[in-house]
Motif scaffolding. Structure first.
Motif, PDB file in Angstrom:
ATOM      1  N   CYS A 199      39.542  55.119  68.661  1.00  0.00           N
ATOM      2  CA  CYS A 199      40.083  54.828  67.136  1.00  0.00           C
ATOM      3  C   CYS A 199      41.165  55.874  67.479  1.00  0.00           C
ATOM      4  O   CYS A 199      42.033  56.337  66.632  1.00  0.00           O
ATOM      5  CB  CYS A 199      39.178  55.804  66.141  1.00  0.00           C
ATOM      6  N   LEU A 247      39.993  60.663  70.869  1.00  0.00           N
ATOM      7  CA  LEU A 247      40.350  59.451  69.778  1.00  0.00           C
ATOM      8  C   LEU A 247      40.149  58.264  71.308  1.00  0.00           C
ATOM      9  O   LEU A 247      40.243  57.191  70.631  1.00  0.00           O
ATOM     10  CB  LEU A 247      41.594  59.478  69.516  1.00  0.00           C
ATOM     11  N   THR A 277      38.202  61.982  64.239  1.00  0.00           N
ATOM     12  CA  THR A 277      37.864  60.488  63.898  1.00  0.00           C
ATOM     13  C   THR A 277      37.683  60.273  62.472  1.00  0.00           C
ATOM     14  O   THR A 277      37.674  59.343  62.416  1.00  0.00           O
ATOM     15  CB  THR A 277      36.559  60.826  65.142  1.00  0.00           C
ATOM     16  N   PRO A 278      37.083  61.060  61.682  1.00  0.00           N
ATOM     17  CA  PRO A 278      36.643  60.677  60.397  1.00  0.00           C
ATOM     18  C   PRO A 278      37.404  60.175  59.630  1.00  0.00           C
ATOM     19  O   PRO A 278      37.756  59.272  58.860  1.00  0.00           O
ATOM     20  CB  PRO A 278      35.530  62.009  60.183  1.00  0.00           C
ATOM     21  N   ALA A 287      36.849  56.975  71.729  1.00  0.00           N
ATOM     22  CA  ALA A 287      36.376  56.872  70.950  1.00  0.00           C
ATOM     23  C   ALA A 287      36.525  55.392  69.831  1.00  0.00           C
ATOM     24  O   ALA A 287      36.027  55.445  69.021  1.00  0.00           O
ATOM     25  CB  ALA A 287      36.123  58.337  69.981  1.00  0.00           C
ATOM     26  N   LEU A 321      40.379  58.736  61.135  1.00  0.00           N
ATOM     27  CA  LEU A 321      41.563  57.584  61.269  1.00  0.00           C
ATOM     28  C   LEU A 321      40.075  57.148  60.721  1.00  0.00           C
ATOM     29  O   LEU A 321      40.431  55.761  61.167  1.00  0.00           O
ATOM     30  CB  LEU A 321      41.037  57.703  62.829  1.00  0.00           C
ATOM     31  N   ARG A 322      38.791  57.003  61.019  1.00  0.00           N
ATOM     32  CA  ARG A 322      37.855  55.314  60.392  1.00  0.00           C
ATOM     33  C   ARG A 322      37.885  55.867  59.113  1.00  0.00           C
ATOM     34  O   ARG A 322      37.214  54.390  58.733  1.00  0.00           O
ATOM     35  CB  ARG A 322      36.260  56.327  60.949  1.00  0.00           C
ATOM     36  N   GLY A 323      37.706  56.794  58.582  1.00  0.00           N
ATOM     37  CA  GLY A 323      37.729  56.212  57.524  1.00  0.00           C
ATOM     38  C   GLY A 323      39.206  56.310  56.198  1.00  0.00           C
ATOM     39  O   GLY A 323      39.008  56.172  54.776  1.00  0.00           O
ATOM     40  N   SER A 324      40.301  55.896  56.894  1.00  0.00           N
ATOM     41  CA  SER A 324      41.254  55.678  56.241  1.00  0.00           C
ATOM     42  C   SER A 324      42.250  54.341  56.859  1.00  0.00           C
ATOM     43  O   SER A 324      41.783  53.290  57.269  1.00  0.00           O
ATOM     44  CB  SER A 324      42.482  56.928  56.460  1.00  0.00           C
ATOM     45  N   ARG A 325      43.418  54.674  55.802  1.00  0.00           N
ATOM     46  CA  ARG A 325      44.287  53.220  56.526  1.00  0.00           C
ATOM     47  C   ARG A 325      45.399  53.708  57.246  1.00  0.00           C
ATOM     48  O   ARG A 325      46.587  53.339  57.970  1.00  0.00           O
ATOM     49  CB  ARG A 325      45.050  52.227  55.517  1.00  0.00           C
TER      50      ARG A 325
END
Length: 179
Positions: free
Chosen positions: A140, A135, A105-106, A138, A108-112
């Motif tokens: 994402c 995922l 999750t971190p 969540a 996928l949420r913090g990147s492209r």
């Protein structure tokens, strides 16, 4: 059977566009503290064939974890593994038991990242079973494509064919320009 902890973290940054996941690092990779470090693993030759700029002699993966990390990030490729810990015999994916997943999750949420690629059947199977449901819950989830293993254990697939299959996947993900 040995209980193994992953031992090192993911490679990624905010510009990463694809996440490549293996199952669990091999003993050689755990010893080196980086991904695909067995000298007969074809992952880095495949990445070099896809991304290295022939006009730039410095645009190569190299042999060290630092040079390979820089190469992956320069080409917007994130690296990690499906499994955080498991019981395993050597590097045998078929022996994996009691697998505990990594939390993607971190990344996928913090990147492209728009696509996840798994390297090998076991990584794909474990991703679908252990990671994908979380995922989705969540909010994402991203599409996952299972690619062939670059391990020397996958001897039936020669390097040129691996390069072709990986090139097609990276092109379809928009990471490589269509040739």
């Amino acid at each position: 059977m040995e209980h193994v902890e992953h031992g090192f973290g993911p490679v990624w940054d905010a510009a990463s566009r694809v996440l490549v996941l293996g199952s669990m690092p091999s003993p050689k990779s755990r010893e080196a503290g980086f991904y695909y470090m067995h000298r007969q693993n074809r992952f880095w030759p495949v990445m070099a064939a896809l991304f290295a700029d022939p006009a730039d002699p410095n645009d190569v993966p190299g042999d060290s974890p630092d040079s390979r990390r820089a190469f992956a990030l320069r080409h917007h490729v994130a690296l990690w593994d499906v499994i955080a810990s498991c019981d395993i015999v050597g590097a045998s994916d078929s022996s994996i038991r009691n697998a505990m997943p990594n939390d993607l999750t971190p990344i996928l949420r913090g990147s492209r990242v728009t696509r996840v690629f798994t390297t090998g059947a076991k990584a794909g199977q474990l991703y679908r079973r252990l990671i994908e449901p979380g995922l989705s819950a969540a909010g994402c989830a991203v599409p996952m494509i299972q690619l062939p293993s670059t391990s020397p254990a996958n001897a039936s697939m020669r390097l040129p064919r691996l390069i072709d299959v990986y090139r097609e996947a990276f092109e379809d993900a928009g990471i490589l320009r269509t040739t």
